[in-house]
Motif scaffolding. Structure first.
Motif: not given
Length: 497
Positions: A271-273, A321-322, A329-330, A335-336
């Motif tokens: 959820p943070d991402f 993703m994990f 910072a990643s 997202a790109q």
């Protein structure tokens, strides 16, 4: 799991004494460890000599030394192996109180560069003044009598974290790989691999402590290093001084439940991402709400399961993703990558290499420790059932973390059970844990803190990612840990930052 080297996971996952003094007398603990653990290093060895470090990493400012230890502590006069350690000397000798042994996690990654890495990440100056930072290649790793299973690229072993079993065929593929890797490890073993265990690594820490001339040992361990530190404090409660367990496995070993908890951690942290990406929907177009971002994750994973894009398949995407959740910072690069996966036409699958894997040693040590420490279920159906349970409970990553591992086919002899947590001893263990951690969920910190009882205090950091001290952004948590390491200020009760 190794806390500070996400690339490896992509490829591979109290009583205070001021100052210190040399001691050449045998240990006389009030709570003596088992006979195999009470090894008097000083009567078997000459003092260590510091010299230049191996030349395969930037060792500027470091010195290295070799510490001989028994291969089998039940046979202290038998075969010995050499451990390589590094030292970043205290920047203020007048303030120095001893040595701080470090472990970056894993198991399997090198620790020789850990002192420099922590300096680069901003470990407080007070800590650098107070300690010589000691990096360690644990037994079997790198420059410490390395072991290898002979894992080659063509086996298509994906490393310490199993690949996502998106259907039965994907499970069958991993089952075949797991069996082959376990057979390789057994065929390539020269008799040393069964001795690569958390218990023996903990005994090695006490040997290193003696070789350094310290009356008691101080330790900072991340991720799997928390299990190693927990075993060390349990085997040698009265020979340990200040112990920090950061980002916790939840016990003194990694077992199947520990692996399955990765999917819990990903659900806690994702959820943070998702919030971050939703706030930037105009830039990345991944969803205007966290719920839409979550759905985009499943859309991309499903697409890549069917048709890889630029060598990226669904299993690699989920693992990426994990690992991305290790550190906010990643998020931008992640997202790109999502956007590329959505916009790019299908291509060939991931290339299959030839020859020895560059991560053979790393993966071999991970498997030796994980499979030697505890018996794993042998029946593949047990794993298939767990996959279905965790796919429903934790759909982001459950079918990966529950997937079958080479431990199911492990052929080496189990030499001893895992180290039991010792709750009888000094109050000298600070358990540090982010509330949201993809690898070691917060519940793991609660569990090990409860197991240690009055020996430990739980430091809860409101933050996201894997690694609190020097790696996280919560200043309150940094201060609590520094106050403990430097001044011995252990909180009276569990504390939240």
């Amino acid at each position: 799991m190794k806390v500070i080297r996400p690339a490896l996971i992509l490829a591979a996952s109290g009583t205070v004494i001021a100052g210190c003094s040399a001691s050449s007398t045998p240990d006389t603990d009030a709570h003596p460890p088992p006979a195999s653990a009470a090894y008097d290093w000083t009567t078997h060895n000459e003092p260590i000599t510091w010299s230049a470090c191996p030349d395969n990493f930037d060792s500027t400012g470091l010195q290295c030394a070799t510490v001989p230890v028994p291969l089998d502590y039940d046979d202290p006069d038998g075969e010995r192996i050499d451990l390589t350690i590094s030292k970043l000397a205290s920047t203020n000798p007048d303030e120095r109180r001893g040595s701080l042994m470090l472990n970056p996690g894993g198991p399997g990654g090198t620790g020789l560069d850990q002192p420099k890495f922590l300096v680069e990440r901003g470990i407080p100056q007070e800590t650098l003044d107070s300690y010589d930072l000691i990096g360690i290649d644990t037994r079997g790793v790198g420059h410490s009598s390395p072991i290898n299973c002979g894992i080659t690229d063509d086996i298509q072993y994906r490393g310490a974290v199993p690949p996502y079993a998106y259907d039965d065929s994907a499970f069958d593929e991993q089952n075949t790989v797991a069996r082959r890797v376990a057979e390789n490890c057994a065929e390539g073993d020269d008799g040393r691999m069964k001795h690569v265990t958390t218990a023996n690594m903990a005994r090695d820490l006490d040997s290193i402590r003696q070789a350094l001339g310290d009356e008691k040992g101080n330790f900072l361990g991340y991720s799997y290093g928390s299990a190693l530190g927990g075993a060390y404090a349990s085997l040698f409660p009265d020979k340990t001084d200040r112990i920090v367990l950061d980002s916790n496995i939840g016990d003194t070993h990694l077992d199947r439940d520990g692996m399955r908890s990765y999917s819990e951690g990903m659900e806690d942290t994702f959820p943070d991402f998702a919030n971050w990406a939703a706030e930037r929907n105009e830039q990345y177009r991944l969803g205007s709400t966290p719920e839409e971002v979550r759905q985009t994750y499943f859309t991309i994973a499903d697409k890549l399961d069917r048709e890889p894009v630029e060598g990226l398949d669904g299993r690699s995407f989920r693992l990426g993703m994990f690992v991305a959740l290790y550190n906010p910072a990643s998020y931008d690069a992640t997202a790109q990558m999502w956007r590329t996966a959505l916009d790019t036409l299908p291509s060939e699958g991931p290339p299959v290499g030839q020859g020895a894997s560059a991560f053979d040693n790393t993966w071999s040590v991970f498997l030796a420790v994980t499979c030697n420490d505890v018996e794993w279920p042998r029946d593949p159906e047990v794993y298939k059932q767990a996959i279905e349970e965790d796919r429903e409970k934790n759909p982001l990553f459950g079918a990966a973390a529950a997937n079958i591992m080479p431990c199911a086919y492990w052929q080496l002899e189990h030499t001893e059970p895992p180290v039991p947590v010792e709750a009888d001893g000094p109050t000298n263990i600070l358990v540090a844990q982010h509330q949201r951690d993809p690898v070691t969920p917060f519940s793991n910190g609660e569990r090990i803190n409860e197991m240690f009882g009055d020996r430990s205090r739980l430091l809860t950091a409101d933050g996201s990612g894997h690694g609190v001290y020097a790696l996280g952004q919560n200043q309150c948590a940094q201060d609590v840990i520094t106050d403990y390491l430097v001044d011995g200020v252990m909180p009276n009760d569990d504390v939240s930052c």
